[in-house]
Design a protein around this motif. Structure first.
Motif, mmCIF file in Angstrom:
data_model
loop_
_atom_site.group_PDB
_atom_site.id
_atom_site.type_symbol
_atom_site.label_atom_id
_atom_site.label_comp_id
_atom_site.label_asym_id
_atom_site.label_seq_id
_atom_site.Cartn_x
_atom_site.Cartn_y
_atom_site.Cartn_z
ATOM 1 N N ALA A 69 0.828 -1.215 0.000
ATOM 2 C CA ALA A 69 0.000 0.000 0.000
ATOM 3 C C ALA A 69 0.860 1.263 0.000
ATOM 4 N N ALA A 70 2.030 1.176 0.648
ATOM 5 C CA ALA A 70 2.915 2.342 0.741
ATOM 6 C C ALA A 70 3.805 2.484 -0.493
ATOM 7 N N GLY A 71 3.874 1.432 -1.299
ATOM 8 C CA GLY A 71 4.792 1.438 -2.442
ATOM 9 C C GLY A 71 6.239 1.436 -1.985
ATOM 10 N N VAL A 72 6.492 0.716 -0.892
ATOM 11 C CA VAL A 72 7.846 0.672 -0.315
ATOM 12 C C VAL A 72 8.379 -0.757 -0.407
ATOM 13 N N GLU A 73 9.639 -0.912 -0.798
ATOM 14 C CA GLU A 73 10.294 -2.229 -0.808
ATOM 15 C C GLU A 73 10.829 -2.525 0.585
ATOM 16 N N ALA A 74 10.830 -3.796 0.965
ATOM 17 C CA ALA A 74 11.350 -4.173 2.289
ATOM 18 C C ALA A 74 12.800 -3.703 2.455
ATOM 19 N N SER A 75 13.556 -3.709 1.364
ATOM 20 C CA SER A 75 14.972 -3.317 1.433
ATOM 21 C C SER A 75 15.146 -1.838 1.796
ATOM 22 N N GLU A 76 14.072 -1.052 1.658
ATOM 23 C CA GLU A 76 14.155 0.386 1.983
ATOM 24 C C GLU A 76 13.960 0.660 3.472
ATOM 25 N N LEU A 77 13.556 -0.368 4.255
ATOM 26 C CA LEU A 77 13.244 -0.126 5.672
ATOM 27 C C LEU A 77 14.496 0.182 6.485
ATOM 28 N N ASP A 78 14.366 1.191 7.349
ATOM 29 C CA ASP A 78 15.470 1.557 8.265
ATOM 30 C C ASP A 78 15.271 0.932 9.638
ATOM 31 N N LEU A 79 14.055 0.450 9.923
ATOM 32 C CA LEU A 79 13.730 -0.017 11.271
ATOM 33 C C LEU A 79 12.418 -0.805 11.244
ATOM 34 N N ILE A 80 12.360 -1.852 12.083
ATOM 35 C CA ILE A 80 11.098 -2.586 12.285
ATOM 36 C C ILE A 80 10.828 -2.645 13.792
ATOM 37 N N VAL A 81 9.641 -2.164 14.204
ATOM 38 C CA VAL A 81 9.238 -2.247 15.611
ATOM 39 C C VAL A 81 7.922 -3.014 15.663
ATOM 40 N N LEU A 82 7.881 -4.045 16.503
ATOM 41 C CA LEU A 82 6.704 -4.916 16.530
ATOM 42 C C LEU A 82 6.149 -5.021 17.951
ATOM 43 N N GLY A 83 4.903 -4.644 18.118
ATOM 44 C CA GLY A 83 4.241 -4.777 19.409
ATOM 45 C C GLY A 83 3.605 -6.147 19.513
ATOM 46 N N THR A 84 3.979 -6.906 20.535
ATOM 47 C CA THR A 84 3.333 -8.195 20.771
ATOM 48 C C THR A 84 3.545 -8.628 22.217
ATOM 49 N N THR A 85 2.584 -9.399 22.705
ATOM 50 C CA THR A 85 2.765 -10.038 24.008
ATOM 51 C C THR A 85 2.689 -11.559 23.847
ATOM 52 N N THR A 86 2.604 -11.977 22.560
ATOM 53 C CA THR A 86 2.587 -13.406 22.234
ATOM 54 C C THR A 86 3.627 -13.687 21.145
ATOM 55 N N ASN A 105 16.980 -7.819 5.969
ATOM 56 C CA ASN A 105 18.088 -8.050 6.907
ATOM 57 C C ASN A 105 19.058 -6.881 6.930
ATOM 58 N N GLY A 106 19.460 -6.517 8.131
ATOM 59 C CA GLY A 106 20.435 -5.431 8.285
ATOM 60 C C GLY A 106 19.888 -4.294 9.126
ATOM 61 N N CYS A 107 18.626 -3.922 8.927
ATOM 62 C CA CYS A 107 18.078 -2.803 9.704
ATOM 63 C C CYS A 107 17.775 -3.264 11.130
ATOM 64 N N PRO A 108 17.777 -2.360 12.111
ATOM 65 C CA PRO A 108 17.410 -2.775 13.466
ATOM 66 C C PRO A 108 15.960 -3.261 13.525
ATOM 67 N N ALA A 109 15.736 -4.239 14.401
ATOM 68 C CA ALA A 109 14.381 -4.806 14.540
ATOM 69 C C ALA A 109 14.223 -5.263 15.976
ATOM 70 N N PHE A 110 13.127 -4.845 16.603
ATOM 71 C CA PHE A 110 12.903 -5.298 17.982
ATOM 72 C C PHE A 110 11.421 -5.301 18.325
ATOM 73 N N ASP A 111 11.097 -6.077 19.377
ATOM 74 C CA ASP A 111 9.713 -6.150 19.862
ATOM 75 C C ASP A 111 9.502 -5.168 21.009
ATOM 76 N N VAL A 112 8.251 -4.762 21.168
ATOM 77 C CA VAL A 112 7.838 -3.975 22.325
ATOM 78 C C VAL A 112 6.713 -4.759 23.000
ATOM 79 N N ASN A 113 6.855 -5.041 24.295
ATOM 80 C CA ASN A 113 5.782 -5.722 25.014
ATOM 81 C C ASN A 113 5.095 -4.729 25.939
#
Ligand code: UT7
Length: 326
Positions: A69-86, A105-113
């Motif tokens: 929907a954004a017209g963005v390639e995954a390779s363009e991502l600078d960061l992934i933040v994922l909210g989950t408790t499961t 692969n390469g950009c920072p990625a972390f979960d938030v609980n």
């Protein structure tokens, strides 16, 4: 043109598992009824992940739709933040699992609980990265398989929860986007809504359902949720010098229709201006706000330029809001 950087939502996406469990299906498992569940919560059905289908699977599908929907390639991502408790695993984080599957692969990625406030918390963190100039293109996800820790013999909680995921792609923008986010927590109310199983406290395999059960004192949580959401709505309006009538859409956490109605009343907002999905999704925790947002965007309800108020409340307690010009 201002030299301020905003985080603009460039695209949204969501994903629900195929299997649907209706209130009538649940009435075959426990002593409940469609009438009780619908009148007390607004829920009529919820989606349940298939065996082997994980939070990462739901998150990945929602993320792919948001990227498209954004017209963005995954390779363009600078960061992934994922909210989950499961999360799929204790570690690596589900954000890392999604990142690899996306090929980012390469950009920072972390979960938030932050339990049910996980997406709003993740959105706030991502917004801070963009505003500080540390990232320009960020994937924010809320994803859960909450039914995995539901006790299907316990009627007071098993009727409430469902599985699902939503995602947004944020891009740095000079013109418009997230105006403010507000986060709160009160660790003193831990036992009103929690899953007491953990790594460090040790597992208790001899206690029945110790490994799965969500414990909730529903009535108390209800009262705290209404009060905290009232306060955060006021805080958000005040921080932006806004009158409550300027809000175009309320996109709330979907735990209980009566809580949603209370917040709408506080805002003097007719229910036609509130995005409600709880009837079909149940409470999907971190998934609920981005699922509702994506549905509102794709159905054409939410239009570019409108003012959206997102809010959530959950275990911790945690609560938060985000005000944005879509
Ligand atoms: O997302 C995180 C935040 N979570 C929330 O915001 C949830 C907040 N709490 C709630 O949404 C509501 O408190 C519930 C939906 C969980 C419960 O609704 P309630 O109106 O607070 O009901 P209650 O717990 O006071 O129970 C009322 C009665 C009880 O029976 P008695 O003691 O009056 O005879 C329950 O045993 O309803 C009974 N009951 C049920 N009956 C049929 C409880 N669960 C069920 C059920 N079916 N599933």
């Amino acid at each position: 043109m201002s030299d301020r950087i905003y985080s603009r939502i460039a695209g949204t996406g969501s994903y629900l598992p195929e299997k649907v469990l209706t209130n009538d299906d649940l009435a075959k498992l426990v002593d409940t009824s469609d009438e009780w569940i619908a009148s007390r919560t607004g829920i009529r059905e919820r989606h349940v992940a298939a065996e082997g289908e994980t939070t990462c699977d739901l998150a990945y599908n929602a993320a792919m739709r948001a990227l498209e929907a954004a017209g963005v390639e995954a390779s363009e991502l600078d960061l992934i933040v994922l909210g989950t408790t499961t999360p799929d695993l204790i570690f690596p984080s589900t954000a890392c699992l999604v990142q690899h599957r996306l090929g980012a692969n390469g950009c920072p990625a972390f979960d938030v609980n932050a339990a049910c406030s996980g997406f709003v918390y993740a959105l706030s963190v991502a917004d801070k990265f963009i505003r500080s100039g540390a990232a320009r293109t960020v994937l924010v996800i809320g994803a859960e398989t909450l039914t995995r820790m539901v006790d299907w013999t316990e009627r007071t909680s098993c009727v409430l929860f469902g599985d699902g995921a939503g995602a947004v792609v944020l891009k740095a923008d000079a013109e418009t986007g997230i105006l403010s986010t507000h986060l709160h927590a009160d660790g003193g109310k831990k036992e009103l809504l929690w899953n007491p199983v953990g790594v460090s406290v040790g597992f208790k395999p001899d206690e029945p359902n110790a490994g799965v059960r969500i414990n909730m004192t529903g009535n108390d949580v209800f009262k705290h949720a209404v009060k905290a959401l009232d306060a955060i709505v006021e805080e958000t309006l005040e921080a932006n010098g806004l009158d409550r009538h300027e809000i175009d859409w309320l996109i709330p956490h979907q735990a209980n229709l009566r809580i949603i109605e209370a917040t709408a009343k506080r805002l003097d907002l007719p229910m036609e201006r509130v995005v409600v999905t709880v009837d079909r999704h149940g409470n999907t925790s971190s998934g609920s706000v981005p699922l509702a947002l994506d549905e509102a965007v794709r159905s054409g309800k939410v239009q570019r330029g409108q003012l959206l108020l997102l809010e959530a409340f959950g275990g911790g307690f945690t609560w938060g809001s985000a005000l944005l010009r879509y």
